[in-house]
Design an enzyme around this catalytic site. Structure first.
Site, PDB file in Angstrom:
ATOM      1  N   LYS A 106      88.636 -15.144   5.185  1.00 55.98           N
ATOM      2  CA  LYS A 106      87.655 -16.097   4.688  1.00 55.98           C
ATOM      3  C   LYS A 106      88.281 -16.819   3.505  1.00 55.98           C
ATOM      4  O   LYS A 106      89.226 -16.304   2.901  1.00 55.98           O
ATOM      5  CB  LYS A 106      86.382 -15.386   4.195  1.00 55.98           C
ATOM      6  CG  LYS A 106      85.618 -14.623   5.282  1.00 55.98           C
ATOM      7  CD  LYS A 106      84.478 -13.843   4.671  1.00 55.98           C
ATOM      8  CE  LYS A 106      83.696 -13.106   5.747  1.00 55.98           C
ATOM      9  NZ  LYS A 106      82.942 -14.023   6.619  1.00 55.98           N
ATOM     10  N   ARG A 107      87.757 -17.977   3.152  1.00 57.69           N
ATOM     11  CA  ARG A 107      88.238 -18.578   1.914  1.00 57.69           C
ATOM     12  C   ARG A 107      87.926 -17.622   0.774  1.00 57.69           C
ATOM     13  O   ARG A 107      86.964 -16.867   0.820  1.00 57.69           O
ATOM     14  CB  ARG A 107      87.602 -19.951   1.686  1.00 57.69           C
ATOM     15  CG  ARG A 107      86.108 -19.968   1.486  1.00 57.69           C
ATOM     16  CD  ARG A 107      85.574 -21.404   1.419  1.00 57.69           C
ATOM     17  NE  ARG A 107      84.116 -21.432   1.392  1.00 57.69           N
ATOM     18  CZ  ARG A 107      83.395 -21.382   0.288  1.00 57.69           C
ATOM     19  NH1 ARG A 107      83.993 -21.319  -0.886  1.00 57.69           N
ATOM     20  NH2 ARG A 107      82.076 -21.411   0.335  1.00 57.69           N
ATOM     21  N   LYS A 128      82.077 -13.781  -1.442  1.00 56.72           N
ATOM     22  CA  LYS A 128      82.553 -13.170  -0.191  1.00 56.72           C
ATOM     23  C   LYS A 128      83.139 -11.779  -0.428  1.00 56.72           C
ATOM     24  O   LYS A 128      83.384 -11.037   0.499  1.00 56.72           O
ATOM     25  CB  LYS A 128      83.565 -14.084   0.490  1.00 56.72           C
ATOM     26  CG  LYS A 128      82.916 -15.387   0.986  1.00 56.72           C
ATOM     27  CD  LYS A 128      83.907 -16.303   1.675  1.00 56.72           C
ATOM     28  CE  LYS A 128      83.264 -17.614   2.114  1.00 56.72           C
ATOM     29  NZ  LYS A 128      82.310 -17.462   3.228  1.00 56.72           N
ATOM     30  N   LYS A 153      83.496 -14.407  16.007  1.00 53.04           N
ATOM     31  CA  LYS A 153      84.799 -14.413  16.696  1.00 53.04           C
ATOM     32  C   LYS A 153      85.340 -13.001  16.850  1.00 53.04           C
ATOM     33  O   LYS A 153      85.863 -12.637  17.906  1.00 53.04           O
ATOM     34  CB  LYS A 153      85.781 -15.291  15.928  1.00 53.04           C
ATOM     35  CG  LYS A 153      85.403 -16.756  15.889  1.00 53.04           C
ATOM     36  CD  LYS A 153      86.127 -17.496  14.776  1.00 53.04           C
ATOM     37  CE  LYS A 153      85.481 -18.857  14.521  1.00 53.04           C
ATOM     38  NZ  LYS A 153      85.836 -19.437  13.228  1.00 53.04           N
ATOM     39  N   THR A 193      80.976 -17.303  10.622  1.00 52.25           N
ATOM     40  CA  THR A 193      81.333 -17.439  12.045  1.00 52.25           C
ATOM     41  C   THR A 193      82.508 -16.541  12.416  1.00 52.25           C
ATOM     42  O   THR A 193      82.694 -16.240  13.593  1.00 52.25           O
ATOM     43  CB  THR A 193      81.667 -18.898  12.415  1.00 52.25           C
ATOM     44  OG1 THR A 193      82.662 -19.407  11.513  1.00 52.25           O
ATOM     45  CG2 THR A 193      80.432 -19.773  12.370  1.00 52.25           C
ATOM     46  N   HIS A 239      74.096 -25.363   4.059  1.00 51.69           N
ATOM     47  CA  HIS A 239      75.055 -24.283   4.309  1.00 51.69           C
ATOM     48  C   HIS A 239      75.190 -23.304   3.155  1.00 51.69           C
ATOM     49  O   HIS A 239      76.092 -22.466   3.172  1.00 51.69           O
ATOM     50  CB  HIS A 239      76.439 -24.865   4.625  1.00 51.69           C
ATOM     51  CG  HIS A 239      76.555 -25.420   6.001  1.00 51.69           C
ATOM     52  ND1 HIS A 239      76.898 -24.644   7.105  1.00 51.69           N
ATOM     53  CD2 HIS A 239      76.385 -26.668   6.480  1.00 51.69           C
ATOM     54  CE1 HIS A 239      76.934 -25.403   8.184  1.00 51.69           C
ATOM     55  NE2 HIS A 239      76.622 -26.640   7.840  1.00 51.69           N
TER      56      HIS A 239
END
Length: 808
Positions: free
Chosen positions: A539-540, A545, A651, A647, A354
Site C-alpha cells: 500500500k502507499r 495504513k 486481489k 482493493t 474516498h
C-alpha cells in the site's frame, strides 16, 4: 476482420518498415515491441470507431470519468488478452526469433497514478469496456509520473519516472481537439442588451493538448478511451526577448505552462506547490468539460438535455472544480440562467468520496483560489451564498460546517456534495461512516443523494493474466464463464474438502512463490526462501495504513529469535511494497526502518531462516502482478474507520491469500462472504476507536505498563543496522505538537499478536489452510469491478450498454 497469425505478422512487418525503416531481421527488441503496440493500437482504433458509431446511432447516454490518476500498469498484455490475440501475436513474434514475454518486460508501467484511487479507475475502465458502456476518462499526461523510487542506504530517494519512451506508443495525439485554459488575470463584467457578459482578461492562457489511450473490453465490442491532457503555452513564442538575449524571459510562458503536466501530486508543502496543484486540478476539469460540451453539441443541438445524455463522475475531490466550471461554461459561454445552469450541473455530476480523514478532504486557501481562478471563485461564492440562503433557517447550527467557504478556506468536499446529485462511499462501512460523521449534516438535509458502491477489481487481470496456473485450474473445475461473470466463481465451493483440488491449489501457490523468488533474485540479488510463509503488505506508505504496526510485530519476532535461536517458529518472510510522498518525512522514516531491519536480519543466516524482511523497491502494478499470486497472508491493518475500502484485499483474496486485518473498509464485506473462520480479524471496531478517544487515549501509559510493548519500542531507540529510530519511538509514546500514537498502533498491538498467533496455528494445518484459500477464491466474485460498474450504471449514472445485433 479476422486476425490470423499470418495477418498479424504482415502488419508487424509493415509497421517496422513504415515507422522504423527496418525489417524484422534487423529490428531491435524495442522497435519490435513498438511495432506490435502500433498494430494493436490500430485494431483498438477500428474497434472504437465501430463502437462509437453504434453508440451515436442509439443516442446512448455516456459517462465521463474524471480522476487525477489512472494506474494502468502495462498495456500490451492486457489488450492482447482482452482482444483474444495473445496466441496469434506470440506465434508471430516467435517466427521473428523473439519471445513475447520479453517484449512485455520492455514496457514501462504508465506513470499516471500512485495508489488505490488510480488503480480503481483503471479497473473500472476495463469493466466499462467489457460491459459495453459508452465511457471516456480524463486525466493528465504526467511526463514524469509520481516518481521512481530508489532505496539508497536504506532511504527512499525520488527520481523522475521516465516512462514515456515505451508508453507514448499507446497514445494517439489529438491536436485537433485542443482547448484553452485560463489562469490568473481578472474578470470584467458588462451588461449588454440585458445580458451579463463576463470577460476573463490578462489571464495566462494554457493550451491543453489531448492524447487518447484506448482500453479494450474483454470478449466484446466495447472500448474505453482515456484522454490525457498535456499542458503547453498558448502564447506565441517571444521572439523579441529571445533576439535580445533574454532567453529565460522568452521561455518563461512555456515553462510556466508545461510544469502543469510534469509530475503527479507535486509537493504542496510550500506556496508554489499549492498553486501548482490547484492549477493542475483546474486544468484537468476545464479542458475535460470543454471537450465534453463539444462532443455533446456535435450530436445534439442544445445543452438543455446535457444531464439526460451525459453523466460526469468526479472521483474524489481533486476534480471538484468541475462543479463551478460547468456553471461557468453554461452561463458565460451559452447564456444559461443561474437556475437552469445549476439544475443541469447538479443532475449531471456525481461524486465518489474516498476518505473519511478530515486532513485528506481538500481545502484550498481562499485567497489563492481568488487569485488563480477569479471567475471560478465568483461562482463558488454564489454557490455558497445560495446554499446558505436556502438552508439557514432550518439548519442554522449546521450551516457553517456545510458551507463551501469558511475560515479562509474553500472546502472541496462540501462543494462536491452540494454540486452533485449522488454521493457514494466505496464500502458498506465507509458509506455508513460518511453519513454519520464527515457528511452528517448533509445527510440530514439531502439523504436521497447518499448511496454505496463497494469497490471492485479487474478480476481477469488479477487472476487470468497474473496467475495463469490458478486460472487454468479454475477453468478446469467450473469452465470459463466466470471470466465474463465473476459471480460464477462461487461454483468452486463444491470443491472445498476435495483433497485432490486443494493439493493442486497448494502446489500452484508454491510454484508462484518460487517464481517470485527467482524474479527477485535475478533483478535485485535478494534471496527469498519460498519454503517460508509469504506475508505481504502493499500500500502507499501512510500512518493510517499502519505499516508501523506490522513492523513492530516483526521486531518482536526478530527479538524472540535473536534471544533464542532454537525457538520453534513458522518461517516467515514479510514483504512490503510502498512509496511515501516526497515531503512526508515520517512515512519515509518508516521505509528506512523496514530496510534497516531487513539489512540487520540478512547479516544473520540463522535468523533469516526463521524471520525475514524484504522491501520491494519502486512497487508498481507489474510487480504486484508477480507478487500477489505468491502471497499467502494479506495484511489489511488500518485503524478501524480510516480505510474507505481497499482493493489489494480483494486481489489477494482472489489469489487465495488469507486476510489478517482490522474490521475496516471492505474487510467487513470479505468477512461476511467467507465467514469468520476464514479470515483473521483483530483490533478495535470503529465505534470503540471513538470511545477510546473520548475517554482520553494514553499511549505513554500503555508503554509504561505493558512489558511487551516497552521491549519493542525500546528496540527502536537502540536501532537497526546502525540507525536509531528514537523519533519513531517518541511518535508512539510521547508526542510533541500532536497526540502520541495517533493511529493507535500500541492500542491494537496485543490483539494483533493474538490474531497472528491464531493464523500461525491455522497455517500449521495445511489441509485446513488450503480449504480456507479455496473458500476465499470462491467468494471473491462479488468484488469484481464489473459488478461495481453495473451498480454505478444502474443507480447513479443511469446509462445502458450499447446493444449490438448478431450480425455486428
Amino acid at each position: 476482420m479476422e486476425f490470423t497469425t499470418s495477418k498479424v505478422k504482415s502488419l508487424i512487418i509493415e509497421k517496422l518498415d513504415k515507422y522504423f525503416a527496418t525489417s524484422y531481421k534487423s529490428a531491435t527488441p524495442t522497435q519490435l515491441y513498438k511495432a506490435v503496440a502500433l498494430v494493436i493500437r490500430d485494431i483498438l482504433l477500428m474497434k472504437k470507431q465501430r463502437f462509437n458509431e453504434e453508440a451515436r446511432k442509439q443516442k446512448a447516454k455516456k459517462v465521463y470519468y474524471l480522476c487525477m490518476e489512472f494506474l494502468l500498469g502495462r498495456s500490451l498484455r492486457n489488450n492482447l488478452y482482452n482482444l483474444g490475440l495473445e496466441k496469434q501475436v506470440r506465434d508471430a513474434v516467435r517466427s521473428f526469433g523473439a519471445n513475447l514475454d520479453n517484449l512485455y518486460e520492455l514496457e514501462s508501467d504508465a506513470g499516471l497514478g500512485n495508489g488505490g484511487l488510480g488503480r480503481l479507475a483503471a479497473c473500472f475502465f476495463d469493466a466499462l469496456a467489457t460491459c459495453d458502456y459508452p465511457a471516456m476518462g480524463f486525466s493528465i499526461r504526467y511526463e514524469y509520473g509520481l516518481f521512481k523510487q530508489k532505496i539508497v542506504e536504506n532511504t527512499q530517494v525520488e527520481l523522475p519516472d521516465e516512462w514515456l519512451d515505451t508508453g507514448e506508443v499507446w497514445q494517439m495525439p489529438r491536436s485537433d481537439k485542443s482547448f484553452e485554459v485560463k489562469l490568473g488575470g481578472r474578470i470584467e463584467e458588462n451588461w449588454e442588451s440585458g445580458v451579463l457578459k463576463v470577460k476573463h482578461v490578462d489571464a495566462t492562457v494554457v493550451e491543453a493538448i489531448p492524447y487518447d489511450v484506448m482500453v479494450s473490453g474483454y470478449d466484446g465490442k466495447g472500448v474505453s478511451v482515456l484522454r490525457l491532457w498535456r499542458a503547453t503555452a498558448a502564447a506565441t513564442f517571444d521572439m523579441k526577448s529571445f533576439t535580445q538575449g533574454d532567453y529565460f524571459a522568452a521561455m518563461r510562458s512555456d515553462n510556466e505552462a508545461e510544469v502543469i503536466s510534469k509530475v503527479l501530486y507535486p509537493s504542496d508543502q510550500h506556496f508554489a506547490g499549492k498553486q501548482l496543484r490547484l492549477s493542475q486540478q483546474y486544468f484537468l476539469v476545464s479542458a475535460s468539460l470543454q471537450s465534453i460540451i463539444k462532443d455533446h453539441l456535435r450530436v445534439y443541438p442544445s445543452l438543455n438535455n446535457l444531464h439526460k445524455k451525459v453523466a460526469i463522475h468526479i472521483n474524489d475531490t481533486h476534480p471538484a472544480l468541475a462543479v463551478p466550471e460547468l456553471m461557468r461554461i453554461l452561463m458565460d459561454e451559452y447564456s444559461f440562467s443561474w437556475e437552469r445552469a445549476w439544475y443541469i450541473t447538479v443532475n449531471t455530476i456525481a461524486y465518489t468520496n474516498h476518505t473519511v480523514m478530515s486532513e485528506a478532504l481538500e481545502k484550498w486557501n481562499e485567497d489563492l483560489v481568488k487569485m488563480r481562478l477569479p471567475r471560478i471563485y465568483q461562482i463558488i461564492k454564489e454557490i455558497d451564498a445560495r446554499f446558505y440562503g436556502e438552508h439557514r433557517d432550518s439548519y442554522d447550527d449546521a450551516i457553517a460546517r456545510m458551507s463551501v467557504l469558511g475560515n479562509g478556506q474553500v472546502r472541496m468536499a462540501n462543494l462536491s456534495v452540494i454540486g452533485s446529485h449522488s454521493v457514494n462511499g466505496v464500502s458498506a462501512l465507509h458509506s455508513d461512516i460518511i453519513k454519520e460523521s464527515v457528511f452528517r449534516d448533509f445527510y440530514k438535509i439531502l439523504p436521497e443523494r447518499f448511496t454505496n458502491v463497494t469497490n471492485g477489481i479487474a478480476h481477469r487481470r488479477w487472476l487470468n493474466q497474473s496467475n495463469p496456473a490458478l486460472a487454468s485450474l479454475v477453468d478446469e473445475l467450473i469452465g470459463e464463464g466466470y471470466k465474463k461473470d465473476a459471480s460464477k466463481l462461487i461454483e468452486l465451493k463444491k470443491y472445498i474438502g476435495d483433497d485432490a483440488v486443494t493439493k493442486r491449489l497448494e502446489q500452484i501457490k508454491h510454484q508462484n512463490k518460487v517464481a517470485f523468488a527467482d524474479y527477485i533474485k535475478s533483478t535485485t540479488g535478494f534471496v527469498l526462501n519460498p519454503q517460508s510463509r509469504f506475508d505481504v503488505q502493499i500500500k502507499r506508505l501512510h500512518e493510517y495504513k499502519r505499516q508501523l504496526l506490522n513492523v513492530l510485530k516483526i521486531i518482536k519476532k526478530y527479538l524472540d529469535v535473536k534471544e533464542n535461536s532454537n525457538l520453534d517458529v513458522t518461517p516467515e518472510t514479510f514483504i512490503f511494497g510502498a512509496k511515501a510522498a516526497g515531503g512526508y518525512y515520517h512515512a519515509k522514516r518508516i521505509i528506512s526502518l523496514i530496510n534497516c531491519i531487513s539489512e540487520e536480519i540478512n547479516r544473520s543466516p540463522k535468523i533469516k531462516s526463521k524471520v525475514d524482511v524484504m522491501f520491494l523497491e519502486n512497487y508498481n502494478v507489474s510487480k504486484a502482478e508477480r507478487l500477489i499470486p505468491a502471497a499467502e497472508v494479506s495484511e489489511q491493518i488500518s485503524l478501524a474507520g480510516k480505510e474507505a475500502s481497499g482493493t489489494s484485499n480483494m486481489k489477494f483474496m482472489l489469489n487465495g491469500a488469507i486476510t489478517l486485518g482490522t474490521v475496516d473498509g471492505a474487510n467487513v464485506e470479505i468477512a461476511e462472504r467467507v465467514g469468520e473462520d476464514n479470515i483473521f480479524t483483530f483490533g478495535l471496531r470503529t465505534e470503540e476507536v471513538n470511545k477510546v478517544w473520548q475517554a482520553g487515549y494514553n499511549a505513554s501509559a500503555l508503554y509504561s505498563t505493558n512489558a511487551q510493548i516497552r521491549r519493542v519500542v525500546d528496540a527502536l531507540r537502540v536501532g537497526f543496522a546502525g540507525q536509531s529510530f528514537s523519533n519513531i519511538a517518541d511518535y508512539l509514546t510521547l508526542g510533541t505538537n500532536y497526540v502520541a500514537d495517533p493511529y493507535m498502533v500500541l492500542k491494537d498491538f496485543d490483539d494483533y499478536l493474538r490474531a497472528a498467533s491464531d493464523l500461525d496455528k491455522a497455517y500449521a494445518d495445511k489441509k485446513k489452510w488450503n480449504n480456507m484459500a479455496l473458500r476465499n477464491i470462491a467468494e471473491a466474485g462479488i468484488f469484481a469491478s464489473d459488478r461495481s460498474i453495473r451498480e454505478y450504471a444502474d443507480n447513479i449514472w443511469h446509462i445502458k450498454p450499447v446493444n449490438f445485433t448478431e450480425e455486428e
